[in-house]
Design an enzyme around this catalytic site. Structure first.
Site, PDB file in Angstrom:
ATOM      1  N   THR A 169      -6.077   7.344  -4.981  1.00 39.62           N
ATOM      2  CA  THR A 169      -6.015   7.378  -3.508  1.00 39.62           C
ATOM      3  C   THR A 169      -4.981   8.390  -3.022  1.00 39.62           C
ATOM      4  O   THR A 169      -5.204   9.116  -2.054  1.00 39.62           O
ATOM      5  CB  THR A 169      -5.659   5.978  -2.958  1.00 39.62           C
ATOM      6  OG1 THR A 169      -6.697   5.087  -3.347  1.00 39.62           O
ATOM      7  CG2 THR A 169      -5.539   5.975  -1.459  1.00 39.62           C
TER       8      THR A 169
ATOM      9  N   GLU B 289       0.837  -1.216   0.000  1.00 41.05           N
ATOM     10  CA  GLU B 289       0.000   0.000   0.000  1.00 41.05           C
ATOM     11  C   GLU B 289       0.862   1.252   0.000  1.00 41.05           C
ATOM     12  O   GLU B 289       0.531   2.256  -0.641  1.00 41.05           O
ATOM     13  CB  GLU B 289      -0.925   0.007   1.226  1.00 41.05           C
ATOM     14  CG  GLU B 289      -1.972  -1.076   1.239  1.00 41.05           C
ATOM     15  CD  GLU B 289      -2.954  -0.952   0.090  1.00 41.05           C
ATOM     16  OE1 GLU B 289      -2.559  -1.252  -1.055  1.00 41.05           O
ATOM     17  OE2 GLU B 289      -4.111  -0.570   0.331  1.00 41.05           O
TER      18      GLU B 289
END
Ligand code: HSE
Length: 320
Positions: A194, A141
């Site tokens: 994101t 991530e």
């Protein structure tokens, strides 16, 4: 097909599915998430004689994802795993099959990363537990969006609802899944990376807003334990992040109105968006809500994808 008679296993390989996830669950920015049955990603992994980790194929990404081992979240997290278990002598070839949209707010990178980690761990003989693998998925991530948040990777790896009680030290708690709960997801096909959606959030909050937020997080967690869908619904309000991020989502408040009028118990942004989701008490209501919202988006000339699912309690699954 069972794992034992699989063609992948026969070649020293394995095929793994890992689920999409809804992070934040509206009020729990970075600390709450859950997994769904569909969509999700698949990874095929084989052990080879030559040491090192290589991505040999990516399908379904429209050429968006890097193939270089240290840049791709799947291979990079597998590299971290092999280093940790002291097996950098191992050679691995990875095929990634993207079966879900990238940049959707449904934990696309996390589904791929978790599938990869689950696969390598199986090939290595289950050296780590799923919980122990979460930090390696968080590395993925970090690579994907600049911050190693766990609210997608932890539910993708562990299944069900997950609370990240603390990041330092990492303390992850599995929460109960209420009976009968369904999730209606709509992904409006607009671009919300994101990384950008994180940068736009206010860095400090007012105490009065924090009071509202932690009341709601506690209410939601209590609702999960009490199997109380009304309490879950009235706790799913976000005064910290949603007011800013909703700007990036077409007709967000209209979609909310449509979902709530259609019988949803709650509605909000999935992860960093642009996907939105509603909780419902049954599958039929979830189907009707997704169809109505999809039709509405069509009138705005926005293409969308819909998914209806119960909460996925299993996490990753060996397909062959
Ligand atoms: N908690 C993360 C965020 C999830 O809201 O940025 C990203 O999917």
């Amino acid at each position: 097909m069972t794992a034992l008679n699989s063609p992948f296993r026969g070649l020293g390989g394995i095929k793994v599915f890992a689920p999409a996830t809804v992070a934040n669950v509206v009020c729990g920015f970075d600390v709450l998430g859950f997994a769904v049955n569909a969509p999700g990603d698949e990874v095929v992994m084989r052990l080879v004689g030559k040491p090192g980790v290589a991505i040999t194929k990516i399908e379904g990404d429209n050429g968006k994802l890097p193939k270089a081992a240290e840049k791709n979240t799947v291979s990079a997290s597998v590299q971290h795993y092999l280093k940790y278990v002291d097996r950098t002598d191992v050679g691995v070839e990875i095929e990634l099959y993207k079966k879900m949209p990238i940049g959707s707010g449904l934990g696309s990178s996390s589904a791929s990363t978790v599938a990869g980690l689950y696969a390598i761990n199986k090939l290595m003989g289950d050296l780590l537990t799923p919980m122990e693998m979460v930090p390696f998925a968080m590395k993925g991530e970090e690579l994907a969006c600049g911050y190693g948040h766990a609210d997608n990777v932890a539910p993708a790896m562990l299944g069900g609802f997950v609370l990240i009680r603390s990041y330092e030290p990492l303390d992850i708690i599995k929460l109960p899944v209420p009976q009968g709960l369904y999730c209606a997801i709509v992904f409006p096909d607009v671009d919300v990376p994101t990384r950008d959606a994180r940068q736009m959030i206010r860095k400090s909050v007012q105490l009065k807003d924090a009071v509202v937020q932690w009341g709601n997080v506690a209410g939601l967690v209590s609702g999960l334990f009490m199997n109380d869908l009304d309490l879950i619904g009235r706790s799913m309000h976000d005064v910290l992040v949603e007011p800013t991020r909703s700007i990036l989502i077409p007709d967000f408040y209209k979609m909310r109105e449509m979902a709530m009028e259609g019988g949803a118990i709650s509605f909000g942004i999935s992860g960093s968006g642009p996907s939105v989701f509603a909780f419902t008490r049954d599958e039929q209501t979830a189907n009707v809500i997704t169809q109505k919202i999809q039709q509405h988006l069509k009138t705005l000339n926005i293409n969308s994808y819909t998914y209806v699912s119960a909460v996925n309690e299993q996490g990753p699954q060996i397909l062959g």
